[in-house]
Enzyme design. Structure first.
Site, PDB file in Angstrom:
ATOM      1  N   SER A  94       0.796  -1.224   0.000  1.00 14.65           N
ATOM      2  CA  SER A  94       0.000   0.000   0.000  1.00 14.65           C
ATOM      3  C   SER A  94       0.829   1.275   0.000  1.00 14.65           C
ATOM      4  O   SER A  94       0.315   2.352  -0.244  1.00 14.65           O
ATOM      5  CB  SER A  94      -0.900   0.021   1.236  1.00 14.65           C
ATOM      6  OG  SER A  94      -0.108   0.199   2.403  1.00 14.65           O
ATOM      7  N   GLY A  95       2.123   1.159   0.305  1.00 13.25           N
ATOM      8  CA  GLY A  95       2.983   2.337   0.420  1.00 13.25           C
ATOM      9  C   GLY A  95       3.198   2.794   1.847  1.00 13.25           C
ATOM     10  O   GLY A  95       4.108   3.574   2.119  1.00 13.25           O
ATOM     11  N   GLY A  96       2.381   2.295   2.773  1.00 12.38           N
ATOM     12  CA  GLY A  96       2.462   2.763   4.153  1.00 12.38           C
ATOM     13  C   GLY A  96       3.788   2.475   4.827  1.00 12.38           C
ATOM     14  O   GLY A  96       4.352   3.329   5.512  1.00 12.38           O
ATOM     15  N   PHE A  97       4.314   1.270   4.617  1.00 11.91           N
ATOM     16  CA  PHE A  97       5.562   0.891   5.286  1.00 11.91           C
ATOM     17  C   PHE A  97       6.732   1.736   4.791  1.00 11.91           C
ATOM     18  O   PHE A  97       7.566   2.187   5.565  1.00 11.91           O
ATOM     19  CB  PHE A  97       5.856  -0.602   5.067  1.00 11.91           C
ATOM     20  CG  PHE A  97       7.123  -1.058   5.729  1.00 11.91           C
ATOM     21  CD1 PHE A  97       7.157  -1.309   7.088  1.00 11.91           C
ATOM     22  CD2 PHE A  97       8.293  -1.213   5.003  1.00 11.91           C
ATOM     23  CE1 PHE A  97       8.333  -1.717   7.721  1.00 11.91           C
ATOM     24  CE2 PHE A  97       9.473  -1.620   5.614  1.00 11.91           C
ATOM     25  CZ  PHE A  97       9.489  -1.873   6.976  1.00 11.91           C
ATOM     26  N   ASP A 147      -2.252   1.222   5.482  1.00 13.17           N
ATOM     27  CA  ASP A 147      -2.190   1.122   6.947  1.00 13.17           C
ATOM     28  C   ASP A 147      -1.001   1.901   7.476  1.00 13.17           C
ATOM     29  O   ASP A 147      -0.152   2.355   6.711  1.00 13.17           O
ATOM     30  CB  ASP A 147      -2.093  -0.348   7.395  1.00 13.17           C
ATOM     31  CG  ASP A 147      -0.782  -0.997   6.975  1.00 13.17           C
ATOM     32  OD1 ASP A 147      -0.175  -0.546   5.977  1.00 13.17           O
ATOM     33  OD2 ASP A 147      -0.344  -1.962   7.625  1.00 13.17           O
ATOM     34  N   GLN A 190      -2.938  -5.417  12.538  1.00 14.38           N
ATOM     35  CA  GLN A 190      -1.873  -4.773  13.294  1.00 14.38           C
ATOM     36  C   GLN A 190      -2.083  -5.072  14.786  1.00 14.38           C
ATOM     37  O   GLN A 190      -2.947  -5.853  15.138  1.00 14.38           O
ATOM     38  CB  GLN A 190      -1.859  -3.265  13.021  1.00 14.38           C
ATOM     39  CG  GLN A 190      -1.430  -2.886  11.604  1.00 14.38           C
ATOM     40  CD  GLN A 190       0.047  -3.108  11.328  1.00 14.38           C
ATOM     41  OE1 GLN A 190       0.818  -3.487  12.202  1.00 14.38           O
ATOM     42  NE2 GLN A 190       0.457  -2.878  10.075  1.00 14.38           N
ATOM     43  N   GLY A 217       3.149  -5.519  10.650  1.00 11.32           N
ATOM     44  CA  GLY A 217       3.791  -5.013  11.857  1.00 11.32           C
ATOM     45  C   GLY A 217       4.733  -5.980  12.540  1.00 11.32           C
ATOM     46  O   GLY A 217       5.084  -5.798  13.702  1.00 11.32           O
ATOM     47  N   CYS A 310      24.812 -22.964  -9.977  1.00 10.73           N
ATOM     48  CA  CYS A 310      25.390 -24.221  -9.477  1.00 10.73           C
ATOM     49  C   CYS A 310      25.681 -25.210 -10.605  1.00 10.73           C
ATOM     50  O   CYS A 310      26.627 -25.995 -10.511  1.00 10.73           O
ATOM     51  CB  CYS A 310      24.447 -24.853  -8.458  1.00 10.73           C
ATOM     52  SG  CYS A 310      24.344 -23.902  -6.922  1.00 10.73           S
ATOM     53  N   HIS A 336      20.382 -17.961  -7.869  1.00 15.43           N
ATOM     54  CA  HIS A 336      20.566 -19.077  -6.935  1.00 15.43           C
ATOM     55  C   HIS A 336      19.706 -18.884  -5.680  1.00 15.43           C
ATOM     56  O   HIS A 336      19.007 -19.817  -5.239  1.00 15.43           O
ATOM     57  CB  HIS A 336      22.034 -19.235  -6.524  1.00 15.43           C
ATOM     58  CG  HIS A 336      22.187 -20.173  -5.374  1.00 15.43           C
ATOM     59  ND1 HIS A 336      22.249 -21.541  -5.526  1.00 15.43           N
ATOM     60  CD2 HIS A 336      22.209 -19.949  -4.026  1.00 15.43           C
ATOM     61  CE1 HIS A 336      22.311 -22.114  -4.339  1.00 15.43           C
ATOM     62  NE2 HIS A 336      22.292 -21.166  -3.408  1.00 15.43           N
TER      63      HIS A 336
END
Length: 376
Positions: A94-97, A147, A190, A217, A310, A336
């Site tokens: 949402s962009g909130g963090f 949020d 939250q 959260g 690998c 990897h």
């Protein structure tokens, strides 16, 4: 091809679950790990390479894309899937963090958040309504509610106040999302590490009604033991018949512990970011390719791994290209790491379906405890 969004829970083993999320752009096998394509790209990877690792779904970042190249521009160019050449499901946060962690001078009110861009200092406003509009313009399949996420540790009053604001924003997000067949809106629980606040948050979200639910959260500095304590009860507050998404997690043992406690979806920048800094995840734990011990080692990173790094390259070569700052180093090590993370998810899905999750988990931890192969 289904035209609706739905979740089919196929098997459980203890609290661990496996199933299918159906979207018009294809199914997502759960438990699912979502590689992070912050700016409409998983760094150092082509989209078809990401798919080849086993990824069914990617995460895109609302905050970064709204600032550059802008959601309006992506919409004009045909939407995020076309823009980045990924035709399978995309979840956007949402962009909130990011506003919390990256933006300069931010001001929080009941309406939303005003902040300064970390790129050029320009002023922007994010509200539940604007976040829904941006995610609609991007065209993502799974949209996250807007949020507010306080960094832990925080005092209980601050966590409670923040959670209740997020629940009011969740209702506004639901209203603004509207009727969009084939697209899903997830609510975000939250409440920090407070069990009663988590329960209150889950009840508020269930009353609004969402196509899926996230545990937000966590992985914000509280440590693994505290996160697992919370996950011992938090997923159980959410509906059993809807996907459960743990945001921003994590290391391989975080992922396994979260699935053990009832989580269906996760995302993290760790495998791709670590690939660029020379940190390599293998079934025997973590190794650092820049260490001199790999300089003359003709062996692969992991004898059992089938990824291109690998199959085709030695530790000596990977050490050399990392030290030489060659772009192929980021490409091979990221591939990897993503391959290994998807291998973990596939292993858990098979184990849960077979009722063997406990044995699979014991083997996973035992092999990692052995550590990397002896130097030559």
């Amino acid at each position: 091809m289904t035209e609706r969004f739905s979740f089919d829970l196929q098997a459980t083993d203890g609290k661990a679950r496996t199933g299918l999320i159906h979207t018009p752009r294809g199914a997502v096998r759960t438990p699912a790990f979502m590689p992070v394509g912050t700016a409409a790209t998983v760094k150092a990877m082509m989209p078809e390479s990401v798919r080849a690792t086993g990824a069914d779904i990617l995460l895109g970042n609302t905050y970064h894309l709204m600032l550059r190249p802008t959601a309006e521009r992506i919409d004009r160019l045909g939407g995020l899937h076309k823009f980045m050449n990924w035709d399978r499901p995309i979840l956007t946060d949402s962009g909130g963090f990011q506003v919390m962690s990256l933006a300069g001078l931010r001001k929080l009110t009941e309406k939303g958040v005003t902040f300064k861009s970390h790129i050029d200092g320009s002023k922007h406003e994010l509200t539940p309504e604007r976040s829904m509009e941006i995610q609609r313009l991007l065209g993502s399949d799974i949209v996250m509610c807007f949020d507010e996420c306080p960094a832990l540790p925080a005092d209980r009053d601050r966590i409670a106040e923040s959670m209740r604001l997020s629940m009011r924003w969740a209702e506004r997000s639901r209203d603004a999302f509207g009727d969009r067949p084939g697209h899903a809106l997830f609510g975000i629980m939250q409440g920090g590490l407070e069990q009663d606040l988590r329960e209150e948050s889950a009840a508020a979200l269930k009353a609004i009604g969402f196509e899926g639910y996230a545990v937000g959260g966590l992985a914000v500095g509280e440590g693994q033991a505290a996160m697992f304590d919370c996950l011992d009860y938090a997923p159980g507050f959410l509906p059993e018949d809807k996907p459960r998404y743990l945001m921003g997690v994590g290391k391989p043992d975080d992922i396994v512990g979260a699935v053990k406690r009832g989580i269906d979806m996760m995302d993290c920048v760790l495998p791709s970011r670590s690939g660029r800094t020379g940190q390599v995840f293998t079934r025997h734990g973590v190794l650092n390719i820049k260490n001199a011990r790999h300089m003359d080692d003709p062996r692969p990173l992991d004898e059992e791994c089938t990824c291109p790094a690998c199959r085709g390259y030695s530790r000596a070569y990977l050490h050399h290209v990392f030290r030489s700052q060659e772009i192929i180093s980021s490409m091979l090590l990221t591939w990897h790491n993503l391959h290994y993370f998807q291998e973990i998810m596939a292993g858990m899905r098979d184990a849960i379906a077979a009722g063997r999750f406990v044995e699979w988990e014991a083997d996973f931890h035992a092999r990692r405890a052995v550590g990397d192969i002896e130097p030559l």
